[in-house]
Design a protein around this motif. Structure first.
Motif, PDB file in Angstrom:
ATOM      1  N   TYR A 194      11.770  10.225  12.263  1.00  0.00           N
ATOM      2  CA  TYR A 194      12.400   8.994  12.739  1.00  0.00           C
ATOM      3  C   TYR A 194      12.281   7.927  11.664  1.00  0.00           C
ATOM      4  N   ASN A 195      13.185   6.962  11.734  1.00  0.00           N
ATOM      5  CA  ASN A 195      13.191   5.858  10.792  1.00  0.00           C
ATOM      6  C   ASN A 195      12.691   4.605  11.493  1.00  0.00           C
ATOM      7  N   LEU A 196      11.655   4.003  10.961  1.00  0.00           N
ATOM      8  CA  LEU A 196      11.048   2.842  11.612  1.00  0.00           C
ATOM      9  C   LEU A 196      12.014   1.665  11.702  1.00  0.00           C
ATOM     10  N   GLY A 197      12.836   1.491  10.678  1.00  0.00           N
ATOM     11  CA  GLY A 197      13.800   0.404  10.714  1.00  0.00           C
ATOM     12  C   GLY A 197      14.811   0.568  11.824  1.00  0.00           C
ATOM     13  N   ASP A 198      15.235   1.803  12.068  1.00  0.00           N
ATOM     14  CA  ASP A 198      16.195   2.058  13.144  1.00  0.00           C
ATOM     15  C   ASP A 198      15.587   1.794  14.521  1.00  0.00           C
ATOM     16  N   LEU A 199      14.258   1.871  14.606  1.00  0.00           N
ATOM     17  CA  LEU A 199      13.579   1.622  15.881  1.00  0.00           C
ATOM     18  C   LEU A 199      13.323   0.140  16.125  1.00  0.00           C
ATOM     19  N   GLY A 200      13.644  -0.686  15.134  1.00  0.00           N
ATOM     20  CA  GLY A 200      13.420  -2.124  15.289  1.00  0.00           C
ATOM     21  C   GLY A 200      12.104  -2.598  14.732  1.00  0.00           C
ATOM     22  N   PHE A 201      11.558  -1.877  13.738  1.00  0.00           N
ATOM     23  CA  PHE A 201      10.301  -2.297  13.113  1.00  0.00           C
ATOM     24  C   PHE A 201      10.589  -3.280  11.990  1.00  0.00           C
ATOM     25  N   SER A 202       9.802  -4.351  11.932  1.00  0.00           N
ATOM     26  CA  SER A 202       9.947  -5.355  10.873  1.00  0.00           C
ATOM     27  C   SER A 202       8.572  -5.889  10.494  1.00  0.00           C
ATOM     28  N   HIS A 371      -8.156  -8.420   9.006  1.00  0.00           N
ATOM     29  CA  HIS A 371      -6.950  -7.770   8.506  1.00  0.00           C
ATOM     30  C   HIS A 371      -6.396  -6.708   9.457  1.00  0.00           C
ATOM     31  N   GLY A 372      -7.263  -6.105  10.253  1.00  0.00           N
ATOM     32  CA  GLY A 372      -6.797  -5.063  11.163  1.00  0.00           C
ATOM     33  C   GLY A 372      -6.345  -5.604  12.502  1.00  0.00           C
ATOM     34  N   THR A 373      -7.269  -6.228  13.221  1.00  0.00           N
ATOM     35  CA  THR A 373      -6.938  -6.759  14.542  1.00  0.00           C
ATOM     36  C   THR A 373      -5.838  -7.819  14.458  1.00  0.00           C
ATOM     37  N   CYS A 374      -5.972  -8.728  13.509  1.00  0.00           N
ATOM     38  CA  CYS A 374      -4.973  -9.794  13.378  1.00  0.00           C
ATOM     39  C   CYS A 374      -3.693  -9.288  12.722  1.00  0.00           C
ATOM     40  N   GLY A 375      -3.792  -8.234  11.925  1.00  0.00           N
ATOM     41  CA  GLY A 375      -2.576  -7.615  11.396  1.00  0.00           C
ATOM     42  C   GLY A 375      -1.734  -7.040  12.516  1.00  0.00           C
ATOM     43  N   LEU A 376      -2.388  -6.388  13.478  1.00  0.00           N
ATOM     44  CA  LEU A 376      -1.679  -5.863  14.646  1.00  0.00           C
ATOM     45  C   LEU A 376      -1.085  -6.995  15.465  1.00  0.00           C
ATOM     46  N   LEU A 377      -1.844  -8.067  15.662  1.00  0.00           N
ATOM     47  CA  LEU A 377      -1.322  -9.218  16.399  1.00  0.00           C
ATOM     48  C   LEU A 377      -0.065  -9.766  15.735  1.00  0.00           C
ATOM     49  N   GLY A 378      -0.100  -9.878  14.414  1.00  0.00           N
ATOM     50  CA  GLY A 378       1.062 -10.380  13.698  1.00  0.00           C
ATOM     51  C   GLY A 378       2.297  -9.538  13.928  1.00  0.00           C
ATOM     52  N   LEU A 379       2.132  -8.208  13.922  1.00  0.00           N
ATOM     53  CA  LEU A 379       3.268  -7.313  14.169  1.00  0.00           C
ATOM     54  C   LEU A 379       3.836  -7.512  15.572  1.00  0.00           C
ATOM     55  N   LEU A 380       2.959  -7.676  16.532  1.00  0.00           N
ATOM     56  CA  LEU A 380       3.411  -7.796  17.923  1.00  0.00           C
ATOM     57  C   LEU A 380       4.076  -9.148  18.208  1.00  0.00           C
ATOM     58  N   LEU A 381       3.818 -10.145  17.367  1.00  0.00           N
ATOM     59  CA  LEU A 381       4.434 -11.459  17.570  1.00  0.00           C
ATOM     60  C   LEU A 381       5.829 -11.562  16.959  1.00  0.00           C
ATOM     61  N   VAL A 382       6.177 -10.642  16.081  1.00  0.00           N
ATOM     62  CA  VAL A 382       7.457 -10.734  15.371  1.00  0.00           C
ATOM     63  C   VAL A 382       8.662 -10.823  16.308  1.00  0.00           C
ATOM     64  N   PRO A 383       8.784  -9.977  17.336  1.00  0.00           N
ATOM     65  CA  PRO A 383       9.985 -10.037  18.187  1.00  0.00           C
ATOM     66  C   PRO A 383      10.173 -11.353  18.929  1.00  0.00           C
ATOM     67  N   LEU A 384       9.137 -12.187  19.001  1.00  0.00           N
ATOM     68  CA  LEU A 384       9.277 -13.464  19.688  1.00  0.00           C
ATOM     69  C   LEU A 384      10.223 -14.406  18.958  1.00  0.00           C
ATOM     70  N   ASN A 386      12.101 -13.098  15.855  1.00  0.00           N
ATOM     71  CA  ASN A 386      13.037 -12.308  15.051  1.00  0.00           C
ATOM     72  C   ASN A 386      13.776 -11.338  15.960  1.00  0.00           C
ATOM     73  N   GLY A 387      15.049 -11.626  16.214  1.00  0.00           N
ATOM     74  CA  GLY A 387      15.827 -10.809  17.143  1.00  0.00           C
ATOM     75  C   GLY A 387      16.173  -9.432  16.627  1.00  0.00           C
ATOM     76  N   ASP A 388      15.968  -9.181  15.319  1.00  0.00           N
ATOM     77  CA  ASP A 388      16.272  -7.858  14.762  1.00  0.00           C
ATOM     78  C   ASP A 388      15.165  -6.848  15.022  1.00  0.00           C
ATOM     79  N   SER A 389      14.014  -7.315  15.490  1.00  0.00           N
ATOM     80  CA  SER A 389      12.893  -6.414  15.757  1.00  0.00           C
ATOM     81  C   SER A 389      12.736  -6.219  17.265  1.00  0.00           C
ATOM     82  N   THR A 390      12.026  -5.150  17.632  1.00  0.00           N
ATOM     83  CA  THR A 390      11.758  -4.862  19.047  1.00  0.00           C
ATOM     84  C   THR A 390      10.271  -4.585  19.224  1.00  0.00           C
ATOM     85  N   PHE A 391       9.762  -4.843  20.419  1.00  0.00           N
ATOM     86  CA  PHE A 391       8.357  -4.546  20.692  1.00  0.00           C
ATOM     87  C   PHE A 391       8.090  -3.052  20.557  1.00  0.00           C
ATOM     88  N   PHE A 392       9.033  -2.230  20.985  1.00  0.00           N
ATOM     89  CA  PHE A 392       8.870  -0.782  20.857  1.00  0.00           C
ATOM     90  C   PHE A 392       8.762  -0.382  19.392  1.00  0.00           C
TER      91      PHE A 392
END
Length: 449
Positions: A194-202, A371-384, A386-392
């Protein structure tokens, strides 16, 4: 007569238009060269700022370890940066972006000029894709690799063998990091599935790709390494082991804060038009205010939890805010960026406390949490924002990065542990790894056992 006059006028017009068109083409060529030079220079300056973060990590870690382990932690930081540069040159950049095994050379960028110039002339302005030297792209990318590896050094400090650590750095920077970088920033399919970009990863500048990856590698090493002697009492209660130089740690934090403007700002990838110039300014603004929000939130939480304004929590709070905003610093409003950074500052205090007291993970500098816990938090906040990304997509991307880096790192650490050992002896740990690994002390007159 009229026909002849029309023919003459047409010929005159054509003759005068030809020099004008040629002149316009020359102007557009000069404009293109200006943009090319500007974007290349911007890349190089931002890369230099990120390289300066190596000094920040060195000072932060040197200040948060005991005096008897300072020279060794500084040795690790200079050595890992050097190893990162060479390994990414030899194979890492090719794996991440070129699809090859070994990189025979870096394209200076001249080969892209004709095609890019033609497209640029048609547009007639600075808009469109960025254009820059291939060598400047390599330089900007290689300092990111060193950043990921720097995260590991602080977490395993004071009890790991120097040469085992450096051996891991070879694999991490030459293979582990470039592979997950290829799946994310280069857009390759993950094992062809699978391609992460196609899944809405940013991930704009690397909250997950750089910071969470470094934390995952550090976590694998810490689990196999174990805690420092004396860190936990007979009943498992944690004992504080203060660092030797908090002014130095504070200086390191400010250096990292400054370097982060290159880390996030350079990830815009372009400066040469009004839209991207505004984007760069917003990224700088949001990066700064997120760090401030993280610092304020962390010191307030530490006061509420411990009754004191803990300086180390304040420093880690600022870094937590920076890591959190790194996933997407271009789309939030400044107020949201401040709140996102504050969320990171709150989270990092609870994460450091939980890893220490509940999970018995001994991380002398709090790197895994920052860097780990807050790195994950940063990823999960992106869809709030950036409309090109998804929580999934963000969740799948985070899991892909963590599972790959943690799993491969655990294998490499295990092999090193079985073959050469990764931990110094109890006696060497007591004496300090400055003497046993480096043969010298950072503070010979003041070192305390």
């Amino acid at each position: 007569m009229k026909t002849a006059l029309k023919t003459l006028l047409a010929a005159v017009a054509a003759g005068s238009a030809a020099p004008a068109l040629a002149q316009d083409a020359d102007v557009m060529t000069n404009v293109f060269h200006l943009q090319y030079a500007m974007d290349t220079f911007y890349f190089l300056v931002c890369g230099a700022l990120v390289m300066w973060m190596a000094a920040g990590f060195s000072m932060l870690e040197a200040g948060l370890v005991r005096g008897k382990n300072t020279a060794e932690i500084l040795t690790k930081n200079v050595a890992l940066f050097s190893i990162s540069c060479v390994m990414y040159l030899v194979c890492g950049y090719a794996i991440m972006y070129g699809g090859g095994i070994f990189l025979s050379g870096i394209d200076g960028g001249e080969s892209l000029v004709p095609d890019a110039l033609g497209a640029f002339t048609e547009r007639g302005d600075f808009t469109g894709d960025s254009v820059y030297s291939g060598a400047s792209d390599f330089f900007f990318q290689v300092v990111f690799v060193a950043t990921a590896m720097s995260i590991v050094s602080g977490a395993v400090a004071e009890r790991m063998k120097l040469w085992a650590f450096l051996a891991f750095a070879v694999v991490m920077t030459g293979f582990i990091y470039p592979m997950e970088g290829a799946w994310t920033w280069n857009g390759d399919d993950v094992f062809g599935m699978y391609n992460l970009g196609d899944l809405g990863f940013s991930d704009f500048a690397g909250s997950g790709i750089v910071h969470m990856a470094g934390a995952a590698a550090a976590l694998a090493g810490v689990i196999l390494l174990g805690a420092r002697k004396g860190k936990y009492g007979p009943n498992g209660e944690p004992r504080a082991i203060p660092g030797c130089n908090l002014p130095l740690a504070t200086l390191g934090t400010f250096i990292l804060w400054m370097g982060w403007f290159g880390f996030n700002g350079g990830s815009v990838l372009k400066l040469g038009d009004i839209g991207n110039a505004n984007a760069v300014a917003m990224v700088f603004l949001n990066t700064n205010t997120a760090a401030a929000g993280g610092a304020i939130a962390a010191v307030i939480v530490s006061k509420l939890m411990f009754g004191k304004a803990d300086l180390t929590m304040l420093l880690n709070g600022a870094l937590a805010g920076l890591v959190t905003i790194t996933a997407e610093p271009s789309t939030p409003t400044p107020l949201l960026a401040t709140l996102f950074g504050a969320a990171g500052g709150v989270l990092v205090v609870f994460s450091i406390t939980a890893l220490d007291r509940v999970f018995k993970i001994d991380d002398p500098v709090g790197a895994i949490s920052v860097h780990g816990t807050c790195g994950l938090l940063g990823l999960l906040l992106v869809p709030l924002t950036n409309g090109d990304s998804t929580f999934f997509g963000q969740i799948v991307g985070a899991l892909t990065i963590f599972i790959w880096v943690f799993g491969t790192s655990l294998i490499v650490w295990s092999i090193l542990k079985a073959v050469v050992g990764i931990r110094v002896t109890e006696e060497e740990e007591y004496e300090g790894v400055d003497l046993t690994e480096c043969g010298q002390e950072a503070y010979p007159e003041f070192v305390s056992k």
